[in-house]
Design a protein around this motif. Structure first.
Motif, mmCIF file in Angstrom:
data_model
loop_
_atom_site.group_PDB
_atom_site.id
_atom_site.type_symbol
_atom_site.label_atom_id
_atom_site.label_comp_id
_atom_site.label_asym_id
_atom_site.label_seq_id
_atom_site.Cartn_x
_atom_site.Cartn_y
_atom_site.Cartn_z
ATOM 1 N N LYS A 100 0.833 -1.196 0.000
ATOM 2 C CA LYS A 100 0.000 0.000 0.000
ATOM 3 C C LYS A 100 0.872 1.251 0.000
ATOM 4 C CE LYS A 100 -4.375 -1.552 0.989
ATOM 5 N NZ LYS A 100 -5.657 -1.095 0.397
ATOM 6 N N ASP A 101 0.285 2.353 -0.466
ATOM 7 C CA ASP A 101 0.913 3.670 -0.438
ATOM 8 C C ASP A 101 0.518 4.367 0.864
ATOM 9 O OD1 ASP A 101 1.638 6.349 -0.765
ATOM 10 O OD2 ASP A 101 1.075 6.389 -2.879
ATOM 11 N N THR A 103 0.409 7.370 1.616
ATOM 12 C CA THR A 103 -0.340 8.612 1.448
ATOM 13 C C THR A 103 -1.786 8.370 1.031
ATOM 14 O OG1 THR A 103 0.278 8.900 -0.884
ATOM 15 C CG2 THR A 103 1.771 9.812 0.772
ATOM 16 N N ASP A 104 -2.124 7.126 0.702
ATOM 17 C CA ASP A 104 -3.486 6.807 0.242
ATOM 18 C C ASP A 104 -3.741 5.330 0.531
ATOM 19 O OD1 ASP A 104 -5.982 6.860 -0.918
ATOM 20 O OD2 ASP A 104 -5.236 6.849 -2.986
ATOM 21 N N THR A 105 -3.987 5.003 1.799
ATOM 22 C CA THR A 105 -4.084 3.598 2.198
ATOM 23 C C THR A 105 -5.385 2.936 1.772
ATOM 24 O OG1 THR A 105 -5.076 4.121 4.347
ATOM 25 C CG2 THR A 105 -2.652 4.085 4.218
ATOM 26 N N GLY A 106 -6.437 3.714 1.654
ATOM 27 C CA GLY A 106 -7.734 3.141 1.335
ATOM 28 C C GLY A 106 -8.481 2.579 2.527
ATOM 29 N N SER A 109 -11.765 5.735 7.786
ATOM 30 C CA SER A 109 -11.389 6.706 8.811
ATOM 31 C C SER A 109 -11.645 6.127 10.199
ATOM 32 C CB SER A 109 -12.202 7.995 8.634
ATOM 33 O OG SER A 109 -11.933 8.588 7.379
ATOM 34 N N ARG A 129 0.991 14.882 3.196
ATOM 35 C CA ARG A 129 -0.142 14.034 2.829
ATOM 36 C C ARG A 129 -0.117 12.737 3.624
ATOM 37 N NH1 ARG A 129 -1.399 11.667 -3.246
ATOM 38 N NH2 ARG A 129 -3.367 10.646 -2.735
ATOM 39 N N GLU A 133 -2.933 11.314 6.299
ATOM 40 C CA GLU A 133 -3.524 9.976 6.181
ATOM 41 C C GLU A 133 -3.400 9.202 7.487
ATOM 42 O OE1 GLU A 133 -5.247 6.716 3.777
ATOM 43 O OE2 GLU A 133 -5.439 8.880 4.076
ATOM 44 N N ARG A 136 -6.103 10.584 9.664
ATOM 45 C CA ARG A 136 -7.453 10.232 9.216
ATOM 46 C C ARG A 136 -7.858 8.836 9.660
ATOM 47 N NH1 ARG A 136 -9.943 7.293 5.494
ATOM 48 N NH2 ARG A 136 -7.992 6.526 4.559
#
Length: 272
Positions: A100-101, A103-106, A109, A129, A133, A136
């Motif tokens: 996973k990235d 900055t954008d885990t998916g 929240s 970013r 994340e 969040r």
């Protein structure tokens, strides 16, 4: 196993997947234990680990606490080794390793009791970013466990250039105040911290460490030319990091996610 040309093209982060180095966070297992203890982790906790590499933090947390860990990394070769280590340690049922990235885990929240990021944030190009994340996906009242490394002594331009090339990230000399100011703010409140400086390590000790790593049986499968190049490049990386870390320290830091209207503590104290 990788060929001579494949090893020649690898940076340090890729090589550690080949040699199966135990890529510990700053301060090693002691830092992991401190964060687990001071972050009140229990068997019911769910931790997100950012940049797990070969899995040492996830495995240690599972062994120490018995909590659930979701561990992410962008390097699939490192994740393969991390899964092997979790199986070997008997804690694979507690850990989910995913590519996973940061900055954008998916992930949803407010999903995790703790986000453990070690020092990996310094290697992420868009660190703002990434921090957004982490925040969040963290539950209100939960903790971010960070261990930022920073320079205590000013490094030379050549050292910065060499380290940047080794890890394939353009680094800049950052200091303690930068990282405290970066992590603390908004609904992230400083909860606990401890400062440390890296010990001076002799070159001979680094060579002995590298020699021991290179005796691992799985590396016997390498062709002779690939093995010789691996030995040369890995040794050069580790000696470079020895010099770099002699200039550096780190802070083991816990931040608590709380509403923005909580005022900071005024009458603080220092441990004597």
């Amino acid at each position: 196993m990788p060929t001579h040309s494949e090893i020649d093209a690898m940076d340090y982060n890729q090589l550690i997947g080949v040699v199966r180095e135990t890529n510990r966070p700053p301060g090693g297992v002691r830092s992991i234990a401190l964060i687990a203890q001071n972050g009140f982790l229990t068997k019911d906790s769910h931790v997100l680990e950012i940049g797990t590499s070969t899995g040492i933090t996830a495995v240690e947390l599972a062994k120490l606490v018995g909590c659930r860990i979701t561990a992410i990394d962008i390097n699939e070769e490192s994740l393969v080794e991390a899964r092997r280590r979790a199986e070997e340690a008997g804690v694979a049922d507690l850990i989910t390793f995913e590519r996973k990235d940061a900055t954008d885990t998916g992930y949803p929240s407010n999903a995790f009791d703790m986000v453990f990021c070690g020092n990996v944030t310094s290697l992420i190009p868009d660190r703002d970013r990434a921090l957004a994340e982490y925040t969040r996906v963290l539950k209100p009242g939960g903790f971010i466990g960070a261990i930022p490394m920073y320079y205590i002594d000013v490094p030379s331009e050549q050292l910065i250039a060499d380290v940047s090339a080794a890890i394939q990230v353009d680094i800049e000399p950052l200091y303690r105040d930068f990282w405290i100011d970066f992590f603390v703010g908004g609904n992230r409140h400083e909860y606990w911290l401890q400062d440390s400086r890296f010990d001076a390590i002799a070159p001979a000790d680094v060579d002995a460490f590298v020699d021991d790593i290179l005796r691992r049986p799985h590396l016997d499968e390498l062709a002779e030319d690939a093995r010789e190049l691996l030995s040369k490049r890995y040794r050069e990386f580790m000696q470079l990091f020895r010099v770099n870390l002699s200039h550096m320290g780190f802070t083991t830091l816990l931040l608590r996610k709380e509403s923005e209207d909580v005022e900071p503590e005024l009458f603080t104290a220092t441990v004597l």
